[in-house]
Design a protein around this motif. Structure first.
Motif, PDB file in Angstrom:
ATOM      1  N   ASP A   9      -0.119  15.322  -9.620  1.00 22.70           N
ATOM      2  CA  ASP A   9      -1.272  14.426  -9.717  1.00 22.70           C
ATOM      3  C   ASP A   9      -0.906  13.091  -9.069  1.00 22.70           C
ATOM      4  OD1 ASP A   9      -2.897  12.215 -10.883  1.00 22.70           O
ATOM      5  OD2 ASP A   9      -3.819  13.858 -12.019  1.00 22.70           O
ATOM      6  N   ARG A  10      -1.589  12.747  -7.986  1.00 19.94           N
ATOM      7  CA  ARG A  10      -1.260  11.549  -7.216  1.00 19.94           C
ATOM      8  C   ARG A  10      -1.390  10.274  -8.039  1.00 19.94           C
ATOM      9  NH1 ARG A  10      -4.672   9.971  -1.994  1.00 19.94           N
ATOM     10  NH2 ARG A  10      -6.169   9.609  -3.646  1.00 19.94           N
ATOM     11  N   ALA A  11      -2.445  10.163  -8.838  1.00 23.79           N
ATOM     12  CA  ALA A  11      -2.662   8.951  -9.631  1.00 23.79           C
ATOM     13  C   ALA A  11      -1.530   8.738 -10.635  1.00 23.79           C
ATOM     14  CB  ALA A  11      -4.009   9.013 -10.336  1.00 23.79           C
ATOM     15  N   ALA A  40       0.853  -1.191   0.000  1.00 20.58           N
ATOM     16  CA  ALA A  40       0.000   0.000   0.000  1.00 20.58           C
ATOM     17  C   ALA A  40       0.885   1.236   0.000  1.00 20.58           C
ATOM     18  CB  ALA A  40      -0.930  -0.025   1.189  1.00 20.58           C
ATOM     19  N   LEU A  41       1.292   1.659  -1.178  1.00 23.73           N
ATOM     20  CA  LEU A  41       2.191   2.803  -1.306  1.00 23.73           C
ATOM     21  C   LEU A  41       1.596   4.069  -0.710  1.00 23.73           C
ATOM     22  CD1 LEU A  41       3.451   2.262  -4.959  1.00 23.73           C
ATOM     23  CD2 LEU A  41       4.714   1.842  -2.854  1.00 23.73           C
ATOM     24  N   GLU A  42       0.293   4.215  -0.808  1.00 17.99           N
ATOM     25  CA  GLU A  42      -0.366   5.431  -0.340  1.00 17.99           C
ATOM     26  C   GLU A  42      -0.159   5.663   1.145  1.00 17.99           C
ATOM     27  OE1 GLU A  42      -1.817   3.003  -2.041  1.00 17.99           O
ATOM     28  OE2 GLU A  42      -2.629   3.859  -3.873  1.00 17.99           O
ATOM     29  N   THR A  43       0.052   4.594   1.911  1.00 20.06           N
ATOM     30  CA  THR A  43       0.204   4.733   3.361  1.00 20.06           C
ATOM     31  C   THR A  43       1.659   4.800   3.800  1.00 20.06           C
ATOM     32  OG1 THR A  43       0.117   2.342   3.704  1.00 20.06           O
ATOM     33  CG2 THR A  43      -1.974   3.537   3.785  1.00 20.06           C
ATOM     34  N   MET A  44       2.573   4.587   2.882  1.00 18.72           N
ATOM     35  CA  MET A  44       4.000   4.645   3.207  1.00 18.72           C
ATOM     36  C   MET A  44       4.489   6.087   3.151  1.00 18.72           C
ATOM     37  SD  MET A  44       5.525   1.402   1.088  1.00 18.72           S
ATOM     38  CE  MET A  44       7.176   1.577   1.767  1.00 18.72           C
ATOM     39  N   SER A  45       5.534   6.366   3.927  1.00 21.05           N
ATOM     40  CA  SER A  45       6.141   7.695   3.834  1.00 21.05           C
ATOM     41  C   SER A  45       6.977   7.763   2.556  1.00 21.05           C
ATOM     42  CB  SER A  45       7.033   7.973   5.042  1.00 21.05           C
ATOM     43  OG  SER A  45       8.219   7.208   4.976  1.00 21.05           O
ATOM     44  N   MET A  46       7.191   8.975   2.094  1.00 21.28           N
ATOM     45  CA  MET A  46       8.017   9.156   0.900  1.00 21.28           C
ATOM     46  C   MET A  46       9.428   8.640   1.151  1.00 21.28           C
ATOM     47  SD  MET A  46       6.192  10.317  -1.523  1.00 21.28           S
ATOM     48  CE  MET A  46       7.453  10.825  -2.685  1.00 21.28           C
ATOM     49  N   ASP A  47       9.948   8.856   2.349  1.00 29.49           N
ATOM     50  CA  ASP A  47      11.271   8.373   2.701  1.00 29.49           C
ATOM     51  C   ASP A  47      11.331   6.849   2.628  1.00 29.49           C
ATOM     52  OD1 ASP A  47      13.983   9.069   3.870  1.00 29.49           O
ATOM     53  OD2 ASP A  47      13.222   7.667   5.387  1.00 29.49           O
ATOM     54  N   ALA A  48      10.310   6.182   3.164  1.00 34.09           N
ATOM     55  CA  ALA A  48      10.286   4.713   3.159  1.00 34.09           C
ATOM     56  C   ALA A  48      10.259   4.178   1.732  1.00 34.09           C
ATOM     57  CB  ALA A  48       9.085   4.202   3.944  1.00 34.09           C
ATOM     58  N   ILE A  49       9.514   4.819   0.869  1.00 35.19           N
ATOM     59  CA  ILE A  49       9.435   4.385  -0.536  1.00 35.19           C
ATOM     60  C   ILE A  49      10.795   4.529  -1.206  1.00 35.19           C
ATOM     61  CG2 ILE A  49       8.480   4.980  -2.807  1.00 35.19           C
ATOM     62  CD1 ILE A  49       5.851   5.689  -1.288  1.00 35.19           C
ATOM     63  N   MET A  50      11.428   5.696  -1.031  1.00 28.11           N
ATOM     64  CA  MET A  50      12.718   5.930  -1.687  1.00 28.11           C
ATOM     65  C   MET A  50      13.818   5.032  -1.129  1.00 28.11           C
ATOM     66  SD  MET A  50      12.702  10.060  -2.344  1.00 28.11           S
ATOM     67  CE  MET A  50      12.293  10.532  -0.649  1.00 28.11           C
ATOM     68  N   ARG A  51      13.751   4.694   0.154  1.00 26.36           N
ATOM     69  CA  ARG A  51      14.757   3.801   0.740  1.00 26.36           C
ATOM     70  C   ARG A  51      14.552   2.349   0.300  1.00 26.36           C
ATOM     71  NH1 ARG A  51      17.947   5.950   4.702  1.00 26.36           N
ATOM     72  NH2 ARG A  51      17.286   7.960   5.513  1.00 26.36           N
ATOM     73  N   ARG A  52      13.289   1.920   0.249  1.00 29.29           N
ATOM     74  CA  ARG A  52      13.003   0.527  -0.130  1.00 29.29           C
ATOM     75  C   ARG A  52      13.255   0.291  -1.611  1.00 29.29           C
ATOM     76  NH1 ARG A  52       7.594  -2.921   1.433  1.00 29.29           N
ATOM     77  NH2 ARG A  52       8.175  -4.807   0.323  1.00 29.29           N
ATOM     78  N   TRP A  53      12.912   1.274  -2.439  1.00 30.88           N
ATOM     79  CA  TRP A  53      13.096   1.176  -3.884  1.00 30.88           C
ATOM     80  C   TRP A  53      13.846   2.415  -4.368  1.00 30.88           C
ATOM     81  CZ3 TRP A  53       7.961   0.628  -1.906  1.00 30.88           C
ATOM     82  CH2 TRP A  53       7.526  -0.695  -1.814  1.00 30.88           C
ATOM     83  N   PRO A  54      15.165   2.431  -4.277  1.00 30.52           N
ATOM     84  CA  PRO A  54      15.949   3.617  -4.651  1.00 30.52           C
ATOM     85  C   PRO A  54      15.675   4.123  -6.067  1.00 30.52           C
ATOM     86  CG  PRO A  54      17.335   2.050  -3.490  1.00 30.52           C
ATOM     87  CD  PRO A  54      16.013   1.365  -3.738  1.00 30.52           C
ATOM     88  N   LYS A  55      15.267   3.239  -6.969  1.00 30.43           N
ATOM     89  CA  LYS A  55      14.971   3.690  -8.335  1.00 30.43           C
ATOM     90  C   LYS A  55      13.804   4.665  -8.378  1.00 30.43           C
ATOM     91  CE  LYS A  55      14.459   0.455 -11.275  1.00 30.43           C
ATOM     92  NZ  LYS A  55      14.343  -0.710 -12.150  1.00 30.43           N
ATOM     93  N   THR A  56      12.991   4.701  -7.327  1.00 31.13           N
ATOM     94  CA  THR A  56      11.860   5.629  -7.316  1.00 31.13           C
ATOM     95  C   THR A  56      12.316   7.078  -7.146  1.00 31.13           C
ATOM     96  OG1 THR A  56      11.489   5.371  -4.931  1.00 31.13           O
ATOM     97  CG2 THR A  56      10.272   3.893  -6.415  1.00 31.13           C
ATOM     98  N   ALA A  79       0.152  11.022  -0.632  1.00 35.39           N
ATOM     99  CA  ALA A  79      -0.912  12.003  -0.850  1.00 35.39           C
ATOM    100  C   ALA A  79      -0.484  13.395  -0.400  1.00 35.39           C
ATOM    101  CB  ALA A  79      -2.182  11.575  -0.125  1.00 35.39           C
ATOM    102  N   GLU A  80       0.141  13.475   0.760  1.00 39.69           N
ATOM    103  CA  GLU A  80       0.576  14.771   1.278  1.00 39.69           C
ATOM    104  C   GLU A  80       1.671  15.375   0.403  1.00 39.69           C
ATOM    105  OE1 GLU A  80      -0.253  13.952   6.000  1.00 39.69           O
ATOM    106  OE2 GLU A  80       1.635  13.251   5.108  1.00 39.69           O
ATOM    107  N   ALA A  81       2.633  14.556   0.008  1.00 38.83           N
ATOM    108  CA  ALA A  81       3.728  15.050  -0.826  1.00 38.83           C
ATOM    109  C   ALA A  81       3.221  15.511  -2.186  1.00 38.83           C
ATOM    110  CB  ALA A  81       4.792  13.969  -1.000  1.00 38.83           C
TER     111      ALA A  81
END
Length: 69
Positions: free
Chosen positions: A52-54, A4-20, A43-45
């Motif tokens: 556009d979030r989508a 559930a990417l929407e509930t993850m922090s932006m930091d967590a996403i970038m750390r888990r998948w650096p290509k993002t 959503a906040e970022a």
């Protein structure tokens, strides 16, 4: 199981998948190195950066599905 990417922090996403990080930069978001990234959801970022979030989530998912490399 889908993450559930929407509930993850932006930091967590970038750390888990650096290509993002490339996706974040391509959308001209200021999350890379931002002290708020550990606390901001997608959503906040997107709201704060006028993105556009989508579309952002679609791009992030595409990079994640491509796998490492």
């Amino acid at each position: 199981m889908e993450v559930a990417l929407e509930t993850m922090s932006m930091d967590a996403i970038m750390r888990r998948w650096p290509k993002t990080i490339r996706v974040v930069l391509r959308h001209h978001m200021l999350c890379v190195g931002c002290p708020m990234a550990p606390f901001q959801t997608v959503a906040e970022a997107c709201r704060d950066n006028g993105v556009d979030r989508a579309v952002f989530l679609e791009d992030v998912r595409r990079v994640i599905e491509d796998g490492p490399g």
